[in-house]
Design a protein around this motif. Structure first.
Motif, PDB file in Angstrom:
ATOM      1  N   ASN A  19       1.105  -1.222   0.226  1.00  0.00           N
ATOM      2  CA  ASN A  19       0.089   0.288   0.177  1.00  0.00           C
ATOM      3  C   ASN A  19       0.768   0.785  -0.238  1.00  0.00           C
ATOM      4  O   ASN A  19       0.527   2.297  -0.588  1.00  0.00           O
ATOM      5  N   ASP A  20       1.733   1.578   0.984  1.00  0.00           N
ATOM      6  CA  ASP A  20       3.343   2.260   0.972  1.00  0.00           C
ATOM      7  C   ASP A  20       3.732   2.344  -0.442  1.00  0.00           C
ATOM      8  O   ASP A  20       3.102   3.854  -1.249  1.00  0.00           O
ATOM      9  N   MET A  21       4.056   1.427  -1.117  1.00  0.00           N
ATOM     10  CA  MET A  21       4.520   1.187  -2.284  1.00  0.00           C
ATOM     11  C   MET A  21       3.448   2.495  -3.177  1.00  0.00           C
ATOM     12  O   MET A  21       3.982   2.769  -4.594  1.00  0.00           O
ATOM     13  N   ALA A  22       1.799   1.680  -3.249  1.00  0.00           N
ATOM     14  CA  ALA A  22       0.926   2.320  -4.222  1.00  0.00           C
ATOM     15  C   ALA A  22       0.731   3.619  -4.463  1.00  0.00           C
ATOM     16  O   ALA A  22       1.072   4.531  -5.058  1.00  0.00           O
ATOM     17  N   ASP A  23       1.348   3.897  -3.102  1.00  0.00           N
ATOM     18  CA  ASP A  23       1.076   5.613  -2.285  1.00  0.00           C
ATOM     19  C   ASP A  23       2.221   6.386  -2.950  1.00  0.00           C
ATOM     20  O   ASP A  23       2.070   7.158  -3.277  1.00  0.00           O
ATOM     21  N   LYS A  24       3.177   5.961  -2.959  1.00  0.00           N
ATOM     22  CA  LYS A  24       4.497   6.475  -3.542  1.00  0.00           C
ATOM     23  C   LYS A  24       4.365   6.560  -5.334  1.00  0.00           C
ATOM     24  O   LYS A  24       4.426   7.257  -5.348  1.00  0.00           O
ATOM     25  N   LEU A  25       3.484   4.888  -5.346  1.00  0.00           N
ATOM     26  CA  LEU A  25       3.501   5.426  -6.662  1.00  0.00           C
ATOM     27  C   LEU A  25       2.870   6.693  -7.068  1.00  0.00           C
ATOM     28  O   LEU A  25       3.167   7.488  -8.779  1.00  0.00           O
TER      29      LEU A  25
ATOM     30  N   ASP B 195       2.070  11.770  -9.884  1.00  0.00           N
ATOM     31  CA  ASP B 195       0.885  13.488  -9.327  1.00  0.00           C
ATOM     32  C   ASP B 195       2.422  14.302 -10.108  1.00  0.00           C
ATOM     33  O   ASP B 195       1.832  15.164 -10.524  1.00  0.00           O
ATOM     34  N   ALA B 196       3.672  13.672  -9.265  1.00  0.00           N
ATOM     35  CA  ALA B 196       4.844  15.112  -9.269  1.00  0.00           C
ATOM     36  C   ALA B 196       5.525  15.031 -10.592  1.00  0.00           C
ATOM     37  O   ALA B 196       6.167  16.431 -10.809  1.00  0.00           O
ATOM     38  N   LEU B 197       5.545  13.505 -11.449  1.00  0.00           N
ATOM     39  CA  LEU B 197       5.679  13.271 -12.599  1.00  0.00           C
ATOM     40  C   LEU B 197       4.844  14.372 -13.213  1.00  0.00           C
ATOM     41  O   LEU B 197       5.329  14.863 -14.501  1.00  0.00           O
ATOM     42  N   ILE B 198       3.967  14.644 -13.297  1.00  0.00           N
ATOM     43  CA  ILE B 198       2.200  14.666 -13.989  1.00  0.00           C
ATOM     44  C   ILE B 198       3.038  16.433 -13.835  1.00  0.00           C
ATOM     45  O   ILE B 198       2.720  17.634 -14.993  1.00  0.00           O
ATOM     46  N   ARG B 199       3.092  17.248 -12.592  1.00  0.00           N
ATOM     47  CA  ARG B 199       3.158  18.536 -12.403  1.00  0.00           C
ATOM     48  C   ARG B 199       4.713  18.965 -12.948  1.00  0.00           C
ATOM     49  O   ARG B 199       4.789  20.586 -13.663  1.00  0.00           O
ATOM     50  N   THR B 200       5.500  17.713 -12.922  1.00  0.00           N
ATOM     51  CA  THR B 200       7.002  18.140 -13.374  1.00  0.00           C
ATOM     52  C   THR B 200       6.731  19.010 -14.789  1.00  0.00           C
ATOM     53  O   THR B 200       7.246  19.398 -15.190  1.00  0.00           O
ATOM     54  N   GLU B 201       6.112  18.147 -15.871  1.00  0.00           N
ATOM     55  CA  GLU B 201       5.828  18.255 -17.356  1.00  0.00           C
ATOM     56  C   GLU B 201       5.322  19.317 -17.092  1.00  0.00           C
ATOM     57  O   GLU B 201       5.423  19.967 -18.283  1.00  0.00           O
ATOM     58  N   LYS B 202       3.680  19.617 -16.269  1.00  0.00           N
ATOM     59  CA  LYS B 202       3.173  20.710 -16.620  1.00  0.00           C
ATOM     60  C   LYS B 202       3.863  21.926 -16.545  1.00  0.00           C
ATOM     61  O   LYS B 202       4.043  22.614 -16.891  1.00  0.00           O
ATOM     62  N   GLN B 203       4.494  21.987 -15.299  1.00  0.00           N
ATOM     63  CA  GLN B 203       5.196  22.709 -15.104  1.00  0.00           C
ATOM     64  C   GLN B 203       7.015  22.884 -16.020  1.00  0.00           C
ATOM     65  O   GLN B 203       7.302  24.500 -16.693  1.00  0.00           O
ATOM     66  N   ALA B 204       6.647  21.942 -16.456  1.00  0.00           N
ATOM     67  CA  ALA B 204       8.589  22.483 -17.673  1.00  0.00           C
ATOM     68  C   ALA B 204       7.669  22.696 -18.595  1.00  0.00           C
ATOM     69  O   ALA B 204       8.065  23.752 -19.061  1.00  0.00           O
TER      70      ALA B 204
ATOM     71  N   HIS C 118       0.371  21.409  -3.380  1.00  0.00           N
ATOM     72  CA  HIS C 118       0.242  20.488  -4.915  1.00  0.00           C
ATOM     73  C   HIS C 118      -0.098  20.249  -5.719  1.00  0.00           C
ATOM     74  O   HIS C 118       0.077  19.884  -6.464  1.00  0.00           O
ATOM     75  N   ALA C 119      -0.827  21.844  -5.668  1.00  0.00           N
ATOM     76  CA  ALA C 119      -1.951  22.446  -7.499  1.00  0.00           C
ATOM     77  C   ALA C 119      -0.744  22.523  -8.196  1.00  0.00           C
ATOM     78  O   ALA C 119       0.314  23.113  -7.719  1.00  0.00           O
ATOM     79  N   ILE C 120      -1.051  22.257  -9.467  1.00  0.00           N
ATOM     80  CA  ILE C 120      -0.189  21.918 -10.474  1.00  0.00           C
ATOM     81  C   ILE C 120      -0.580  23.555 -11.507  1.00  0.00           C
ATOM     82  O   ILE C 120       0.587  24.187 -11.052  1.00  0.00           O
ATOM     83  N   SER C 121      -1.322  24.463 -10.758  1.00  0.00           N
ATOM     84  CA  SER C 121      -1.833  25.504 -11.465  1.00  0.00           C
ATOM     85  C   SER C 121      -1.602  26.465 -10.177  1.00  0.00           C
ATOM     86  O   SER C 121      -2.307  25.862  -9.392  1.00  0.00           O
ATOM     87  N   PRO C 122      -1.835  27.768 -10.691  1.00  0.00           N
ATOM     88  CA  PRO C 122      -2.599  28.558  -9.329  1.00  0.00           C
ATOM     89  C   PRO C 122      -3.719  28.526  -9.279  1.00  0.00           C
ATOM     90  O   PRO C 122      -4.226  28.054  -9.859  1.00  0.00           O
ATOM     91  N   GLY C 123      -3.198  29.137  -7.888  1.00  0.00           N
ATOM     92  CA  GLY C 123      -5.456  28.536  -7.586  1.00  0.00           C
ATOM     93  C   GLY C 123      -6.376  29.734  -7.766  1.00  0.00           C
ATOM     94  O   GLY C 123      -5.866  31.202  -7.803  1.00  0.00           O
TER      95      GLY C 123
END
Length: 488
Positions: free
Chosen positions: A248-254, A259-268, A432-437
């Motif tokens: 379960n921890d592994m699934a949460d970290k995945l 999410d972090a990868l998506i944020r990073t890609e969008k921010q990039a 952790h929002a990807i875009s400004p609120g």
């Protein structure tokens, strides 16, 4: 919920249960054998006692015969035979005394021995004074005193002793029967317990191992298929529950990594797009603003001049928006220095004095003279973050209200609190929002709170927003008092 036992402990309990059953069965068998052996020895002892009593009586009959032979048949060897039987009876009494157990048996044998002693005393007189006593007296003694008196009394005592031993034999047989039943009961208990243990083992293996492993296999199938929200149930043995928790921890970290990868890609993507857009927007905005400033003249009418000022104000807002957007997207590199928290707060409040005065807001600040407010952090980043948060609070509260700033400094951390009496926040800010609120102000960019989140994250701190009792918002900022930059 009780902590599940480990497989090692469960197997140990299982093995100990089987060892206990084996020991119980062995103890039951041992008790049965002991009771049987004890009863067998006791029965043998009583039988020997009865046999010795009967042999004693038989020798007494033979002595009587020798006595009659000596008187009526004038047998010269009768006296020797008589004495031999006396010795034999004495040996029987010695053996009877050695076999007797308990006061009751010893008393019966002692009574039998005394009766035999009386017989010996009477008959010895006949042998020793045979020539001195008349035949008539001897015949009377043999017929009356011995046969109907002493011998009959001996028979009664002997029968009583044998009856006592027979009763003991009956009691012994009853105890032997009870010991058989006890042994059978003791042997039945391990068999029943073994059956229950077998049933329990089957249920235990299914609930503690088989079903949890089946659930784990299903969970790994779901997670490998991309359904990261699926959770493996934490049940069964401790090792399997721990394994479920790890999955379960592994699934949460995945999920977080995804999410972090998506944020990073969008921010990039935004990082590449926004600077180009900002450059293309700023150049015409600068021309528009310069033209509006040049066109603004005292010779123009009031409406025209107000329109030109609106143009300049709108251009300035667009400029601020593009600047904030660039600042939000730009990676932050904190430069910590030893500063004073009071100076940082005053620096963030300095540009806001006019707004405070316009809305007649009462400002409550910490009593700095009572504590050491030194802090090792990036003064400029923290000041910008506080400025954005205070600006939001000032613009949210009504006129003639109160704005409170509290500080709590410990040896390791700094805790700042900004409390207002505004209408409260219509949404919960997401760090952790990807875009400004969304902005709560008419001409806001929505970047103030995300920028504060980003500053606190770079300074290894955190921000929490919560509704204040009685209305308003409470902002809590927690930072390390001595910032330690991450080693790259």
């Amino acid at each position: 919920m009780a902590k599940p036992k480990s497989l090692k402990d469960l197997l140990l309990i299982h093995e100990l249960a089987f060892i206990m059953l084996v020991c119980l069965a062995g103890a039951a068998g041992g008790v049965g054998i002991h009771l049987w052996d004890k009863s067998s020895h006791e029965s043998q002892r009583i039988n020997l006692l009865i046999q010795e009593i009967q042999q004693t009586r038989g020798d007494l009959y033979r002595q009587m015969k020798e006595l009659f032979d000596a008187y009526f048949l004038k047998d010269p060897q009768a006296k020797d035979e008589y004495d031999a039987y006396t010795v034999s009876v004495g040996a029987h009494f010695v053996k009877l005394n050695s076999l007797a157990v308990g006061d009751e048996e010893r008393a019966a044998i002692d009574e039998l021995r005394k009766s035999y002693a009386t017989f010996i005393t009477e008959t010895s007189t006949i042998f020793n004074h045979q020539n001195e006593v008349s035949d008539e007296l001897i015949e009377k003694t043999l017929n009356s005193n011995l046969e109907s008196g002493i011998f009959q009394r001996y028979e009664i005592v002997s029968a009583r002793a044998e009856r006592l031993l027979s009763l003991k034999q009956q009691e012994l047989q009853q105890r032997l029967d009870e010991s058989k039943r006890t042994s059978l009961t003791l042997l039945t208990i391990p068999i029943l317990l073994a059956t229950l243990l077998l049933l329990f083992s089957r249920v235990f293996l299914k609930r503690a191992i088989v079903l949890p492993i089946k659930a784990l296999l299903h969970a790994t199938t779901e997670i490998s298929a991309g359904r990261l929200e699926h959770k493996a149930p934490r049940r069964g043995a401790e090792e399997l529950a721990t394994l479920s928790g790890a999955i379960n921890d592994m699934a949460d970290k995945l999920t977080q990594s995804q999410d972090a990868l998506i944020r990073t890609e969008k921010q990039a993507t935004l990082g590449l797009l926004v600077p180009m857009l900002a450059h293309n927007i700023r150049n015409p905005l600068a021309s528009i603003r310069a033209s509006a400033q040049v066109a603004d003249s005292a010779e123009l009418d009031q409406d025209t001049r107000e329109s030109l000022r609106d143009i300049i104000s709108t251009v300035d807002r667009l400029e601020r928006w593009t600047g904030s957007l660039l600042s939000y997207l730009h990676p932050m590199q904190p430069q910590p220095t030893l500063s004073k928290l009071s100076q940082i707060i005053q620096g963030s409040l300095s540009p806001l004095q006019q707004k405070l005065a316009e809305k007649s807001i009462e400002l409550e600040l910490p009593a700095w003279e009572k504590q050491d407010d030194s802090i090792y952090t990036d003064e400029h980043l923290l000041e910008q973050a506080l400025y954005n948060l205070l600006l939001n609070a000032i613009e949210a509260v009504p006129n003639h209200s109160k704005l409170e700033i509290h500080a709590d400094l410990s040896r390791e951390t700094v805790r700042l609190m900004i409390a207002d009496r505004g209408p409260g926040m219509p949404f919960t800010p997401d760090p952790h929002a990807i875009s400004p609120g969304p902005s709560t102000k008419r001409f806001g960019t929505g970047l103030g709170i995300p920028f504060a989140f980003k500053v606190c994250d770079s300074l290894l701190g955190r921000i929490t927003f919560s509704p204040r009792k009685g209305g308003g918002t409470l902002i809590e900022i927690e930072l390390p008092r001595f910032h330690q930059p991450a080693v790259s």
